[in-house]
Design a protein around this motif. Structure first.
Motif, PDB file in Angstrom:
ATOM      1  N   PHE A  72      27.191  62.743  35.109  1.00 27.17           N
ATOM      2  CA  PHE A  72      28.059  63.907  35.215  1.00 27.17           C
ATOM      3  C   PHE A  72      27.492  64.989  34.315  1.00 27.17           C
ATOM      4  CE2 PHE A  72      31.755  66.391  33.709  1.00 27.17           C
ATOM      5  CZ  PHE A  72      32.116  66.940  34.937  1.00 27.17           C
ATOM      6  N   MET A  73      26.978  66.056  34.925  1.00 24.24           N
ATOM      7  CA  MET A  73      26.435  67.179  34.145  1.00 24.24           C
ATOM      8  C   MET A  73      27.621  68.027  33.695  1.00 24.24           C
ATOM      9  SD  MET A  73      22.896  68.453  35.884  1.00 24.24           S
ATOM     10  CE  MET A  73      23.499  68.679  37.537  1.00 24.24           C
ATOM     11  N   ARG A  74      27.948  67.898  32.430  1.00 24.60           N
ATOM     12  CA  ARG A  74      29.102  68.594  31.894  1.00 24.60           C
ATOM     13  C   ARG A  74      28.669  69.913  31.279  1.00 24.60           C
ATOM     14  NH1 ARG A  74      33.504  66.542  27.541  1.00 24.60           N
ATOM     15  NH2 ARG A  74      34.828  68.353  27.809  1.00 24.60           N
ATOM     16  N   GLY A  75      29.293  70.986  31.720  1.00 22.49           N
ATOM     17  CA  GLY A  75      28.986  72.294  31.169  1.00 22.49           C
ATOM     18  C   GLY A  75      28.363  73.206  32.201  1.00 22.49           C
ATOM     19  N   TYR A  76      27.898  74.315  31.695  1.00 23.69           N
ATOM     20  CA  TYR A  76      27.273  75.329  32.540  1.00 23.69           C
ATOM     21  C   TYR A  76      25.763  75.158  32.471  1.00 23.69           C
ATOM     22  CZ  TYR A  76      31.887  77.321  32.087  1.00 23.69           C
ATOM     23  OH  TYR A  76      33.235  77.501  32.093  1.00 23.69           O
ATOM     24  N   ILE A  77      25.133  75.231  33.613  1.00 29.19           N
ATOM     25  CA  ILE A  77      23.674  75.123  33.632  1.00 29.19           C
ATOM     26  C   ILE A  77      23.114  76.424  33.068  1.00 29.19           C
ATOM     27  CG2 ILE A  77      21.652  74.978  35.118  1.00 29.19           C
ATOM     28  CD1 ILE A  77      23.330  73.138  36.921  1.00 29.19           C
ATOM     29  N   SER A  78      22.368  76.281  31.967  1.00 27.83           N
ATOM     30  CA  SER A  78      21.846  77.471  31.298  1.00 27.83           C
ATOM     31  C   SER A  78      20.354  77.654  31.536  1.00 27.83           C
ATOM     32  CB  SER A  78      22.122  77.402  29.797  1.00 27.83           C
ATOM     33  OG  SER A  78      21.533  76.238  29.238  1.00 27.83           O
ATOM     34  N   GLU A  79      19.610  76.585  31.708  1.00 30.04           N
ATOM     35  CA  GLU A  79      18.155  76.679  31.865  1.00 30.04           C
ATOM     36  C   GLU A  79      17.651  75.536  32.735  1.00 30.04           C
ATOM     37  OE1 GLU A  79      15.668  78.840  30.603  1.00 30.04           O
ATOM     38  OE2 GLU A  79      17.395  80.091  30.175  1.00 30.04           O
ATOM     39  N   MET A  80      16.517  75.763  33.376  1.00 27.68           N
ATOM     40  CA  MET A  80      15.835  74.719  34.143  1.00 27.68           C
ATOM     41  C   MET A  80      14.334  74.869  33.933  1.00 27.68           C
ATOM     42  SD  MET A  80      18.019  74.464  37.701  1.00 27.68           S
ATOM     43  CE  MET A  80      16.791  75.317  38.569  1.00 27.68           C
ATOM     44  N   ALA A  81      13.632  73.732  33.970  1.00 23.84           N
ATOM     45  CA  ALA A  81      12.171  73.746  33.867  1.00 23.84           C
ATOM     46  C   ALA A  81      11.642  72.567  34.679  1.00 23.84           C
ATOM     47  CB  ALA A  81      11.728  73.626  32.406  1.00 23.84           C
ATOM     48  N   VAL A  82      10.423  72.714  35.195  1.00 27.48           N
ATOM     49  CA  VAL A  82       9.793  71.667  35.997  1.00 27.48           C
ATOM     50  C   VAL A  82       8.458  71.327  35.359  1.00 27.48           C
ATOM     51  CG1 VAL A  82       8.922  71.045  38.278  1.00 27.48           C
ATOM     52  CG2 VAL A  82      10.898  72.570  38.083  1.00 27.48           C
ATOM     53  N   ASP A  83       8.199  70.015  35.171  1.00 26.11           N
ATOM     54  CA  ASP A  83       6.931  69.610  34.567  1.00 26.11           C
ATOM     55  C   ASP A  83       5.881  69.347  35.648  1.00 26.11           C
ATOM     56  OD1 ASP A  83       7.425  67.049  35.580  1.00 26.11           O
ATOM     57  OD2 ASP A  83       7.585  66.094  33.633  1.00 26.11           O
ATOM     58  N   GLU A  84       4.676  68.973  35.225  1.00 26.67           N
ATOM     59  CA  GLU A  84       3.571  68.780  36.170  1.00 26.67           C
ATOM     60  C   GLU A  84       3.768  67.559  37.063  1.00 26.67           C
ATOM     61  OE1 GLU A  84       0.605  66.599  32.986  1.00 26.67           O
ATOM     62  OE2 GLU A  84       0.499  68.758  33.252  1.00 26.67           O
ATOM     63  N   ALA A  91      19.290  72.024  31.619  1.00 29.40           N
ATOM     64  CA  ALA A  91      20.113  72.106  30.407  1.00 29.40           C
ATOM     65  C   ALA A  91      21.516  72.532  30.801  1.00 29.40           C
ATOM     66  CB  ALA A  91      19.506  73.113  29.430  1.00 29.40           C
ATOM     67  N   ALA A  92      22.501  71.757  30.353  1.00 30.35           N
ATOM     68  CA  ALA A  92      23.908  72.088  30.593  1.00 30.35           C
ATOM     69  C   ALA A  92      24.613  72.150  29.246  1.00 30.35           C
ATOM     70  CB  ALA A  92      24.553  71.047  31.494  1.00 30.35           C
TER      71      ALA A  92
END
Length: 175
Positions: A72-84, A91-92
């Motif tokens: 359960f992703m609790r909170g607001y999604i603030s950032e996203m990143a994708v690795d190789e 981030a929530a």
């Protein structure tokens, strides 16, 4: 003077009518994708039908990253990143709860790391997130600190505290 203006206006109107009635020259080549979009995966440029305006964009959902029975992703999604390795780090944040959730490229949950707090490897709000090689960098604007995490083991490497007013000389980044 009026006759001269009338002649000029007549010539101008005839010129406009001739240009307006001329045949359109159609380009036989298909539209070219702009340079800054050529490296985007799964992007296709489709020529519009004759006479149609290119006013429609169709977005097709490929993967969904969402809370489910496992996480359960609790909170607001603030950032996203994708690795190789095509893993997606999300981030929530909500007051009292912070976390980075890791999913594979198909949207399957892998792990959650980072705790809420003020100690080493703990954060209150994730303002920014960036992946460089095998390291995830996280910035917490509230605590004015940056953290480093391994994207392989999801382990904390170190925190760096920002101290002082960076507008004045002599202020430093404390590690």
């Amino acid at each position: 003077m009026n006759t001269q203006k009338f002649i000029q206006l007549s010539v101008f109107l005839i010129f406009v009518i001739l240009i307006g009635c001329s045949e359109k020259q159609e380009s036989s080549a298909s539209p070219e994708l702009p340079e800054h979009l050529k490296d985007i995966e799964n992007l296709t440029l489709i020529a519009a039908a004759e006479g149609a305006l290119p006013d429609t964009v169709e977005l097709i959902r490929e993967t969904v990253f969402e809370s489910n029975d496992e996480v359960f992703m609790r909170g607001y999604i603030s950032e996203m990143a994708v690795d190789e390795n095509d893993r997606v780090f999300i981030a929530a944040t909500i007051p009292g709860t912070v976390g980075v959730y890791v999913f594979d490229g198909d949207g399957e949950f892998i792990d959650k790391f980072i705790r809420e707090g003020r100690g080493p490897g703990e954060y209150e709000a994730i303002s920014s997130m960036q992946i460089v090689q095998d390291t995830l960098y996280i910035f917490d604007g509230r605590l004015q600190k940056m953290g480093q995490f391994s994207t392989q083991e999801f382990s904390h490497i170190r925190d760096m505290l920002l101290q002082g007013n960076f507008n004045n000389s002599g202020d430093t980044l404390m590690a």
